[in-house]
Write an enzyme that holds these catalytic residues in place. Sequence first.
Site, PDB file in Angstrom:
ATOM      1  N   TRP A  15       0.827  -1.207   0.000  1.00 44.92           N
ATOM      2  CA  TRP A  15       0.000   0.000   0.000  1.00 44.92           C
ATOM      3  C   TRP A  15       0.862   1.257   0.000  1.00 44.92           C
ATOM      4  CZ3 TRP A  15      -3.791   2.106  -1.909  1.00 44.92           C
ATOM      5  CH2 TRP A  15      -4.583   3.094  -1.320  1.00 44.92           C
ATOM      6  N   ARG A  35      11.979   0.765   6.661  1.00 46.37           N
ATOM      7  CA  ARG A  35      12.755   0.660   7.898  1.00 46.37           C
ATOM      8  C   ARG A  35      13.945  -0.286   7.728  1.00 46.37           C
ATOM      9  NH1 ARG A  35       9.615  -1.542  13.059  1.00 46.37           N
ATOM     10  NH2 ARG A  35       9.480  -3.317  11.634  1.00 46.37           N
ATOM     11  N   LYS A 107      -6.600   1.817   8.482  1.00 47.65           N
ATOM     12  CA  LYS A 107      -8.009   1.784   8.866  1.00 47.65           C
ATOM     13  C   LYS A 107      -8.146   0.906  10.103  1.00 47.65           C
ATOM     14  CE  LYS A 107      -9.041   2.011   3.932  1.00 47.65           C
ATOM     15  NZ  LYS A 107      -9.488   1.251   2.739  1.00 47.65           N
ATOM     16  N   GLY A 135     -10.809   4.907   1.944  1.00 40.42           N
ATOM     17  CA  GLY A 135     -11.750   4.708   0.852  1.00 40.42           C
ATOM     18  C   GLY A 135     -11.512   3.393   0.142  1.00 40.42           C
ATOM     19  N   LYS A 190     -15.854  -1.176   8.622  1.00 44.48           N
ATOM     20  CA  LYS A 190     -15.945  -2.052   7.444  1.00 44.48           C
ATOM     21  C   LYS A 190     -14.994  -3.240   7.555  1.00 44.48           C
ATOM     22  CE  LYS A 190     -11.973  -1.176   5.235  1.00 44.48           C
ATOM     23  NZ  LYS A 190     -11.042  -2.164   4.627  1.00 44.48           N
ATOM     24  N   ARG A 254      -7.988  -8.684   2.968  1.00 41.84           N
ATOM     25  CA  ARG A 254      -7.471  -9.565   4.014  1.00 41.84           C
ATOM     26  C   ARG A 254      -8.549  -9.885   5.050  1.00 41.84           C
ATOM     27  NH1 ARG A 254      -2.213  -7.314   6.274  1.00 41.84           N
ATOM     28  NH2 ARG A 254      -1.361  -8.215   4.387  1.00 41.84           N
ATOM     29  N   ASN A 255      -9.426  -8.916   5.334  1.00 43.87           N
ATOM     30  CA  ASN A 255     -10.493  -9.160   6.302  1.00 43.87           C
ATOM     31  C   ASN A 255     -11.508 -10.160   5.758  1.00 43.87           C
ATOM     32  OD1 ASN A 255      -9.973  -7.126   8.584  1.00 43.87           O
ATOM     33  ND2 ASN A 255      -9.787  -5.862   6.761  1.00 43.87           N
ATOM     34  N   LEU A 273      -2.249 -10.585  11.103  1.00 41.08           N
ATOM     35  CA  LEU A 273      -3.677 -10.636  11.370  1.00 41.08           C
ATOM     36  C   LEU A 273      -4.398  -9.589  10.535  1.00 41.08           C
ATOM     37  CD1 LEU A 273      -3.924 -10.969  15.262  1.00 41.08           C
ATOM     38  CD2 LEU A 273      -4.313 -12.756  13.569  1.00 41.08           C
TER      39      LEU A 273
END
Length: 326
Positions: A15, A35, A107, A135, A190, A254-255, A273
């Site tokens: 992302w 990093r 998010k 979004g 969401k 992923r959710n 996760l």
Amino acid sequence: MTCFQTIAVIGAGAWGTALAAVAARAGRDVTLYARDADHASHIASARENPRLPGIPLASRIAVTADLARAARADTVLIVVPAQHLRGAVMHVAPLLAPGTPLVACAKGIEHGTHKFMTEVIAEAAPCATPAILSGPSFAHDVARGLPTAVTLAAPDEALAAALVQALGSPTFRPYHSTDVRGVEIGGAAKNVLAIAAGIVAGRQLGASALAALTTRGFAELVRLGRAHGARSETLTGLSGLGDLILTCAGPQSRNFAAGLALGRGEPLPAGKLAEGQYTAPVLVELAAARGVEMPVAQAVAAILAGAVTIDAAIEALMLRPFKAEE
């Protein structure tokens, strides 16, 4: 108001790299911070991020593991998972010029503190100016330059509008807003509702059930948003309804993928996760504190905690007292 000619992206995952491409397409000079020095060196030499294969980096994107170099930008996008936001902001905060916009691109809600993303930024970097970008947007779509629209919110409308101008292009259309909390609630809720949608798909309950779940889940999102003072146009806009539609559409989320595995009785996907797994119990607590009913979110939290089986949760939802639709 500055034109934000230089933009830094903190976080060189898929992302973050996609948003670096967005800023480059908008004509900005971009610094992408990783990093891990080896990761940064590999991206810089290959001109491609292995976490976003097949997408060459634009020439306007410089890659670095030097945080101080990245912090010199006119504005900084923080593109790390919600639960790592505070740590990332605390590292960059001492290096920022006063008033530098810090745009959260995650998010969720911070576990343990129940803080939203801009609240975390305000605490961890008091010298900076918090904003939020959210979004319906998948990294690979955005990186490829496919048409995408999002919401960018900041307390000051002039700042939000200036950030939109800095990132907007023919393929990436941000809308500005001052409804920061509404944008944050949409993005957090969401994630949880997408897990529920994945469970429905994994259980093969049918398209009708998925439509019902998504609609009633959206009603919960709206109730929670209104309880926090969010505006209706935000909740029904890109960062609310728009993101919910995308995230409930398939396993690219992923959710949704986590819910799909749960519904099939499979182990959860390996690796990080899904953000909704952290957010579900926090969302339920926030709703209870405001007296907001969120039965779908409660069911997800209970399933994740092992407090109820999926079949029992579905039955409980279907046997709730009949009432007028709201």
